[in-house]
Structures are given as C-alpha cells and as structure tokens.
Design an enzyme around this catalytic site. Structure first.
Site, PDB file in Angstrom:
ATOM      1  N   SER A 124       0.833  -1.199   0.000  1.00  0.00           N
ATOM      2  CA  SER A 124       0.000   0.000   0.000  1.00  0.00           C
ATOM      3  C   SER A 124       0.867   1.248   0.000  1.00  0.00           C
ATOM      4  O   SER A 124       1.993   1.242   0.522  1.00  0.00           O
ATOM      5  CB  SER A 124      -0.856  -0.019   1.270  1.00  0.00           C
ATOM      6  OG  SER A 124      -1.420   1.246   1.501  1.00  0.00           O
ATOM      7  N   TYR A 148      -1.552  -1.319  10.916  1.00  0.00           N
ATOM      8  CA  TYR A 148      -1.855  -1.805   9.554  1.00  0.00           C
ATOM      9  C   TYR A 148      -0.671  -1.523   8.624  1.00  0.00           C
ATOM     10  O   TYR A 148      -0.186  -2.419   7.919  1.00  0.00           O
ATOM     11  CB  TYR A 148      -3.125  -1.134   9.015  1.00  0.00           C
ATOM     12  CG  TYR A 148      -3.309  -1.308   7.526  1.00  0.00           C
ATOM     13  CD1 TYR A 148      -3.675  -2.538   6.988  1.00  0.00           C
ATOM     14  CD2 TYR A 148      -3.075  -0.247   6.632  1.00  0.00           C
ATOM     15  CE1 TYR A 148      -3.815  -2.706   5.611  1.00  0.00           C
ATOM     16  CE2 TYR A 148      -3.213  -0.410   5.261  1.00  0.00           C
ATOM     17  CZ  TYR A 148      -3.582  -1.639   4.760  1.00  0.00           C
ATOM     18  OH  TYR A 148      -3.711  -1.805   3.400  1.00  0.00           O
ATOM     19  N   LYS A 152       2.238  -4.044   6.483  1.00  0.00           N
ATOM     20  CA  LYS A 152       2.649  -3.978   5.069  1.00  0.00           C
ATOM     21  C   LYS A 152       4.166  -3.883   4.976  1.00  0.00           C
ATOM     22  O   LYS A 152       4.795  -4.585   4.177  1.00  0.00           O
ATOM     23  CB  LYS A 152       1.991  -2.782   4.376  1.00  0.00           C
ATOM     24  CG  LYS A 152       0.491  -2.901   4.207  1.00  0.00           C
ATOM     25  CD  LYS A 152       0.126  -4.067   3.310  1.00  0.00           C
ATOM     26  CE  LYS A 152      -1.366  -4.320   3.226  1.00  0.00           C
ATOM     27  NZ  LYS A 152      -1.707  -5.663   2.772  1.00  0.00           N
ATOM     28  N   ASN A 178      -5.258   4.656  -4.205  1.00  0.00           N
ATOM     29  CA  ASN A 178      -6.622   4.510  -3.655  1.00  0.00           C
ATOM     30  C   ASN A 178      -7.574   3.844  -4.651  1.00  0.00           C
ATOM     31  O   ASN A 178      -8.169   4.530  -5.494  1.00  0.00           O
ATOM     32  CB  ASN A 178      -7.161   5.874  -3.242  1.00  0.00           C
ATOM     33  CG  ASN A 178      -6.424   6.445  -2.047  1.00  0.00           C
ATOM     34  OD1 ASN A 178      -5.203   6.570  -2.064  1.00  0.00           O
ATOM     35  ND2 ASN A 178      -7.141   6.769  -0.996  1.00  0.00           N
TER      36      ASN A 178
HETATM   37  P1  NAD Z   1     -10.941  -7.002   1.121  1.00  0.00           P
HETATM   38  O1  NAD Z   1     -11.159  -6.999   2.589  1.00  0.00           O
HETATM   39  O2  NAD Z   1     -12.101  -6.757   0.233  1.00  0.00           O
HETATM   40  O3  NAD Z   1     -10.259  -8.387   0.665  1.00  0.00           O
HETATM   41  C1  NAD Z   1      -9.413  -9.120   1.497  1.00  0.00           C
HETATM   42  C2  NAD Z   1      -9.935 -10.543   1.512  1.00  0.00           C
HETATM   43  O4  NAD Z   1      -9.069 -11.346   2.327  1.00  0.00           O
HETATM   44  C3  NAD Z   1     -11.329 -10.673   2.108  1.00  0.00           C
HETATM   45  O5  NAD Z   1     -12.141 -11.395   1.209  1.00  0.00           O
HETATM   46  C4  NAD Z   1     -11.123 -11.444   3.418  1.00  0.00           C
HETATM   47  O6  NAD Z   1     -12.236 -12.265   3.696  1.00  0.00           O
HETATM   48  C5  NAD Z   1      -9.860 -12.209   3.120  1.00  0.00           C
HETATM   49  N1  NAD Z   1      -9.016 -12.548   4.282  1.00  0.00           N
HETATM   50  C6  NAD Z   1      -8.529 -11.743   5.249  1.00  0.00           C
HETATM   51  N2  NAD Z   1      -7.733 -12.433   6.079  1.00  0.00           N
HETATM   52  C7  NAD Z   1      -7.706 -13.717   5.624  1.00  0.00           C
HETATM   53  C8  NAD Z   1      -7.053 -14.892   6.047  1.00  0.00           C
HETATM   54  N3  NAD Z   1      -6.267 -14.921   7.114  1.00  0.00           N
HETATM   55  N4  NAD Z   1      -7.262 -16.031   5.337  1.00  0.00           N
HETATM   56  C9  NAD Z   1      -8.077 -16.047   4.248  1.00  0.00           C
HETATM   57  N5  NAD Z   1      -8.708 -14.953   3.802  1.00  0.00           N
HETATM   58  C10 NAD Z   1      -8.532 -13.805   4.483  1.00  0.00           C
HETATM   59  O7  NAD Z   1      -9.769  -5.946   0.838  1.00  0.00           O
HETATM   60  P2  NAD Z   1      -9.217  -5.389  -0.533  1.00  0.00           P
HETATM   61  O8  NAD Z   1      -9.568  -3.949  -0.598  1.00  0.00           O
HETATM   62  O9  NAD Z   1      -9.581  -6.271  -1.649  1.00  0.00           O
HETATM   63  O10 NAD Z   1      -7.660  -5.470  -0.230  1.00  0.00           O
HETATM   64  C11 NAD Z   1      -6.870  -6.573  -0.652  1.00  0.00           C
HETATM   65  C12 NAD Z   1      -5.452  -6.347  -0.182  1.00  0.00           C
HETATM   66  O11 NAD Z   1      -4.981  -5.109  -0.694  1.00  0.00           O
HETATM   67  C13 NAD Z   1      -5.305  -6.257   1.335  1.00  0.00           C
HETATM   68  O12 NAD Z   1      -4.105  -6.891   1.709  1.00  0.00           O
HETATM   69  C14 NAD Z   1      -5.209  -4.760   1.588  1.00  0.00           C
HETATM   70  O13 NAD Z   1      -4.499  -4.460   2.755  1.00  0.00           O
HETATM   71  C15 NAD Z   1      -4.480  -4.291   0.349  1.00  0.00           C
HETATM   72  N6  NAD Z   1      -4.733  -2.868   0.050  1.00  0.00           N
HETATM   73  C16 NAD Z   1      -6.017  -2.425  -0.129  1.00  0.00           C
HETATM   74  C17 NAD Z   1      -6.246  -1.092  -0.384  1.00  0.00           C
HETATM   75  C18 NAD Z   1      -7.646  -0.570  -0.545  1.00  0.00           C
HETATM   76  O14 NAD Z   1      -7.843   0.648  -0.503  1.00  0.00           O
HETATM   77  N7  NAD Z   1      -8.657  -1.386  -0.778  1.00  0.00           N
HETATM   78  C19 NAD Z   1      -5.177  -0.195  -0.499  1.00  0.00           C
HETATM   79  C20 NAD Z   1      -3.878  -0.686  -0.331  1.00  0.00           C
HETATM   80  C21 NAD Z   1      -3.668  -2.039  -0.068  1.00  0.00           C
HETATM   81  C1  UD1 Z   2      -6.764   5.097   3.939  1.00  0.00           C
HETATM   82  C2  UD1 Z   2      -5.768   4.665   4.993  1.00  0.00           C
HETATM   83  C3  UD1 Z   2      -4.606   3.981   4.312  1.00  0.00           C
HETATM   84  C4  UD1 Z   2      -5.103   2.792   3.499  1.00  0.00           C
HETATM   85  C5  UD1 Z   2      -6.155   3.275   2.508  1.00  0.00           C
HETATM   86  C6  UD1 Z   2      -6.776   2.127   1.767  1.00  0.00           C
HETATM   87  C7  UD1 Z   2      -6.034   6.182   6.886  1.00  0.00           C
HETATM   88  C8  UD1 Z   2      -5.432   7.287   7.659  1.00  0.00           C
HETATM   89  N1  UD1 Z   2      -5.370   5.821   5.773  1.00  0.00           N
HETATM   90  O1  UD1 Z   2      -6.125   5.959   3.026  1.00  0.00           O
HETATM   91  O2  UD1 Z   2      -3.686   3.534   5.264  1.00  0.00           O
HETATM   92  O3  UD1 Z   2      -4.043   2.181   2.783  1.00  0.00           O
HETATM   93  O4  UD1 Z   2      -7.195   3.968   3.211  1.00  0.00           O
HETATM   94  O5  UD1 Z   2      -7.488   1.303   2.624  1.00  0.00           O
HETATM   95  O6  UD1 Z   2      -7.056   5.629   7.253  1.00  0.00           O
HETATM   96  N2  UD1 Z   2     -12.319  11.348   3.742  1.00  0.00           N
HETATM   97  C9  UD1 Z   2     -13.336  12.191   4.149  1.00  0.00           C
HETATM   98  N3  UD1 Z   2     -14.450  11.621   4.691  1.00  0.00           N
HETATM   99  C10 UD1 Z   2     -14.614  10.275   4.851  1.00  0.00           C
HETATM  100  C11 UD1 Z   2     -13.559   9.431   4.432  1.00  0.00           C
HETATM  101  C12 UD1 Z   2     -12.424   9.995   3.889  1.00  0.00           C
HETATM  102  O7  UD1 Z   2     -13.242  13.404   4.024  1.00  0.00           O
HETATM  103  O8  UD1 Z   2     -15.655   9.833   5.365  1.00  0.00           O
HETATM  104  C13 UD1 Z   2     -11.124  11.946   3.108  1.00  0.00           C
HETATM  105  C14 UD1 Z   2      -9.815  11.656   3.843  1.00  0.00           C
HETATM  106  O9  UD1 Z   2      -9.560  12.664   4.783  1.00  0.00           O
HETATM  107  C15 UD1 Z   2      -8.809  11.656   2.672  1.00  0.00           C
HETATM  108  C16 UD1 Z   2      -9.625  11.145   1.475  1.00  0.00           C
HETATM  109  O10 UD1 Z   2     -10.993  11.339   1.833  1.00  0.00           O
HETATM  110  O11 UD1 Z   2      -8.404  12.984   2.385  1.00  0.00           O
HETATM  111  C17 UD1 Z   2      -9.404   9.673   1.187  1.00  0.00           C
HETATM  112  O12 UD1 Z   2      -9.604   8.916   2.376  1.00  0.00           O
HETATM  113  P1  UD1 Z   2      -9.639   7.316   2.384  1.00  0.00           P
HETATM  114  O13 UD1 Z   2     -10.546   6.845   1.325  1.00  0.00           O
HETATM  115  O14 UD1 Z   2      -9.921   6.890   3.793  1.00  0.00           O
HETATM  116  O15 UD1 Z   2      -8.173   6.896   1.955  1.00  0.00           O
HETATM  117  P2  UD1 Z   2      -6.750   7.329   2.589  1.00  0.00           P
HETATM  118  O16 UD1 Z   2      -6.900   8.169   3.788  1.00  0.00           O
HETATM  119  O17 UD1 Z   2      -5.917   7.845   1.484  1.00  0.00           O
END
Ligand code: NAD
Ligand code: UD1
Length: 337
Positions: A124, A148, A152, A178
């Site tokens: 991330s 968290y 990572k 994002n």
């Molecule tokens: P998500 O929660 O939709 O998907 C994660 C999946 O992993 C879920 O289906 C959950 O049931 C499964 N899971 C969790 N722990 C498990 C375990 N121990 N064994 C088996 N299954 C398990 O999340 P996502 O948004 O699809 O994210 C996927 C990956 O990307 C995560 O590692 C997350 O940290 C990373 N990531 C996501 C974002 C984001 O904004 N969505 C941003 C940066 C990184």
């Molecule tokens: C957040 C996490 C980051 C994670 C990412 C994806 C925090 C501090 N950071 O990133 O670690 O990798 O999600 O899961 O939680 N915002 C609002 N109102 C809301 C929600 C968000 O104003 O209800 C604003 C936030 O202040 C930010 C932007 O929207 O400026 C994006 O927020 P968000 O979607 O939560 O992502 P990140 O903060 O970038």
C-alpha cells in the site's frame, strides 16, 4: 498456468480473478470470508464463463494450505488476504499482526515446501507515511504510522529476506494508491459490512441514503481547495496490473516494487462533485475536523510500472464514480428483493 489467489473473493482480489481468467490463467481462490461473501465466486464465473476452484478457509491454517498445494499444481501466488482497517488496527494490533503477518509466513513456508517461489504481494502507499515530496517514487523513504501500515512494511521485509536467503524467489511488491470503482457488469465491487472508513464507499452509502451525510475531514489542508488530495485508481485498471505482474514474476527472479496509481491527484470535493454530476444524485456533506493521521496529498509516480510491466491506468475519474454507484444500486436491488 495456475494462480493461487488468497483473499480472492475480496474487493481487489475478485476483480483480479476476472482479469486472470480472461487472460487465460487458471484460478484457485482461498478466502476465509471474514470480509467477503461466497456468492462472489459465482459472479466471477458469471462474468468470465470460466470455472474457479474455491477453498473456504484461513491462510494461517497450514494444513489447509498444504492441502491446496497438494491438490493443485500452483505456479504462482497473489497474496491479497489481509485485514485493512487502519482504525481497527490501532485498537487490535495483535489481531492484525497475527492475521496479516502470520498468513504471509504460513503461505511462504508452504510455498517453499512445494517449490513454488513466485509471489505478488498487495502492499500500500501507506508505507510512504507522510511523503516529503510529490509525486511519490518507489525509492522514497518508508515509514509506518499505524499497525496496519507496519504489517505492510514487515511483509515487504519478509519477502525481501526470502529472496536474500534464496535467489530462486521472484517477488513483486505492489503499492496501491486509492482503489475505487467496480466491474462494469455491476456484479462485483466494494461492499463493506460496517460503516465505511474510506471515502468512496461512504459517498456511495450517502447517495443511496443508507447514511445521512458525508463528513469531509478538514478543508484547511495545503491543497487546491483545502480538502485532502489522493490518487484514485479504477479497480479494473489495478486488477490488470496484477496480470502483468504475474506475467513478469513467472519469467524472472528477484524483488521488484511498483507504485500502482494514475499519477493524478483529486481532492475530496472534486470527487464529491464528480460523483454527483455523473450519477445525477445528491451527496449532502459537511466539513468536520481533520481525521487523525491523514496527510494533505498523496499521488504516485507510476513510471516504473509503465516501463517494466507495460501497464498504465486508463480509466478516468468519471468512470470510477459511475461504476461505484452502478454496483451499489445493483447490489441493493438484488439483496432487497
Ligand atoms: P478485502 O477486505 O475486500 O479483501 C481481502 C480478503 O481477504 C477478504 O475477502 C477477506 O475475507 C480475506 N481474508 C482476510 N484475512 C484472511 C485470512 N487470514 N485467510 C483467508 N482470507 C482472508 O480488501 P481489498 O480492498 O480487496 O484489499 C486486498 C489487499 O490489498 C489487502 O491486503 C489490503 O491491505 C491491500 N490494500 C487495499 C487497499 C484498498 O484501498 N482497498 C489499499 C492498499 C492495499
Ligand atoms: C486510507 C488509509 C490507508 C489505506 C487506505 C486504503 C487512513 C489514515 N489511511 O487511506 O492507510 O491504505 O485507506 O485502505 O485511514 N475522507 C473524508 N471523509 C470520509 C472518508 C475519507 O473526508 O468519510 C477523506 C480523507 O480525509 C482523505 C480522502 O478522503 O483525504 C481519502 O480517504 P480514504 O478513502 O480513507 O483513503 P486514505 O486516507 O488515502
């Protein structure tokens, strides 16, 4: 070629399974469904008209992982499984360390056992902490500001150490910015069970009137309109990058790191206004205090992914807003009837 996708019924994982299948890969999913639903497996099949093998279970469960590798000749793994709520990680750090780091250790032990040494890992942009300048390049200093983020960073370190110990490993660390949007079919998308933490799922729930009002966390940031700026990327673009990363790890050895974003920053207000305009729906909002830990702005320099993987995000912010809403409406209609 057969790819094991951990967390494959989740948001990014499900879209990646679709792209893998459409690119000719076979897919095996393991997911414990702690943040997703089994119906997603059927939606993946419906979109692609291809079959998928699904194991319900935990990646920390070594016996299950051994069974999966025994029953399938896995060529490479994409490791999405993990917990991702920043606030929750501060309240329950051990739960996050056990799940997010424990799963990686168990997975890699079993991969070693079965001589499968090719892995793509979901990292991330959070690993950059508060970036000293923009856009963010892969060699910028790393910093974790919450458990968290630390999971990572540690996982990246573990995978790097594996390669140092055994040069047969091939590792791609993907640092997502994002992800928003959904598959254009409206069948799969992001569907948090609880009140969302992230911006787009919150906007969607306000637009569908499940939540009353969007709280915008601060309008005094050092940005174009004072609200936070982020690099939003369509989840289908992101999924396609995983296919490119798999193509690459299958033919190389070593550790590579890629920023996956569009390179453009949009403010919270720009996102809200675009969402309202393209979906012709109201999104009432109010400005509230800043959220602890938030930064002013964050966007990627994704040049390396373009050069090495020949991948580039193509979808615009309008399409991201449209697809997010389309999925929510379809989901709501399906589950309320
Ligand atoms: P998500 O929660 O939709 O998907 C994660 C999946 O992993 C879920 O289906 C959950 O049931 C499964 N899971 C969790 N722990 C498990 C375990 N121990 N064994 C088996 N299954 C398990 O999340 P996502 O948004 O699809 O994210 C996927 C990956 O990307 C995560 O590692 C997350 O940290 C990373 N990531 C996501 C974002 C984001 O904004 N969505 C941003 C940066 C990184
Ligand atoms: C957040 C996490 C980051 C994670 C990412 C994806 C925090 C501090 N950071 O990133 O670690 O990798 O999600 O899961 O939680 N915002 C609002 N109102 C809301 C929600 C968000 O104003 O209800 C604003 C936030 O202040 C930010 C932007 O929207 O400026 C994006 O927020 P968000 O979607 O939560 O992502 P990140 O903060 O970038």
């Amino acid at each position: 070629m057969k790819i094991l996708v951990t967390g494959g019924t989740g948001y990014i994982g499900s879209h990646t399974c679709v792209e893998l299948l459409e690119s000719g890969y076979e897919v095996v999913i393991v997911d414990n469904l702690c943040n997703s639903k089994e119906e997603v497996v059927d939606f993946i099949k419906e979109i692609t008209h291809k079959d998928v093998t699904f194991y319900k279970g935990d990646v920390c469960d070594k016996k299950l992982m051994q069974k999966i590798f025994k029953e399938n000749k896995i060529d490479a793994v994409i490791h999405f499984a993990g917990l991702k709520a920043v606030g929750e990680s501060v309240e329950m750090p051990l739960y996050y360390y056990r799940n997010n780091i424990g799963s990686t250790i168990t997975l890699c032990e079993v991969m070693n056992e079965y001589n499968c040494k090719k892995i793509v890992f979901s990292s991330s942009a959070t690993v950059y902490g508060s970036p000293h300048k923009l856009p963010i390049k892969e060699d910028f200093p790393l910093e974790a500001t919450n458990p968290y983020g630390r999971t990572k960073l540690y996982n990246e370190g573990i995978l790097n150490d594996l390669y140092v110990a055994d040069n047969n490993w091939s590792v791609a660390l993907l640092r997502y910015f994002n992800p928003i949007g959904a598959h254009p079919s409206g069948l799969i998308g992001e569907n948090p069970n609880d009140i969302p933490n992230n911006l787009m799922p919150y906007i969607v729930k306000v637009a569908t009137k499940e939540l009353e009002i969007l709280n915008i966390f601060g309008n005094d940031y050092n940005t174009k309109d004072g609200t936070g700026v982020r690099d939003y990327i369509h989840v289908v673009d992101l999924a396609k990058a995983h296919v490119k990363a798999i193509d690459e790890v299958l033919k190389t050895k070593g550790v590579d790191i890629y920023n996956l974003g569009t390179g453009h920053g949009y403010s919270v207000l720009e996102i809200v206004e675009t969402f309202k305009k393209v979906n012709k729906v109201d999104v009432p909002y109010q400005i509230v205090a800043r959220r602890a830990g938030d930064i002013d702005a964050c966007y990627a320099d994704a040049t390396y992914a373009k050069e090495k993987l020949h991948w580039e995000a193509t979808k615009e912010i309008e399409e991201m807003c449209q697809d997010s809403y389309n999925f929510a409406i379809k989901y709501k209609n399906k589950h309320n009837n």
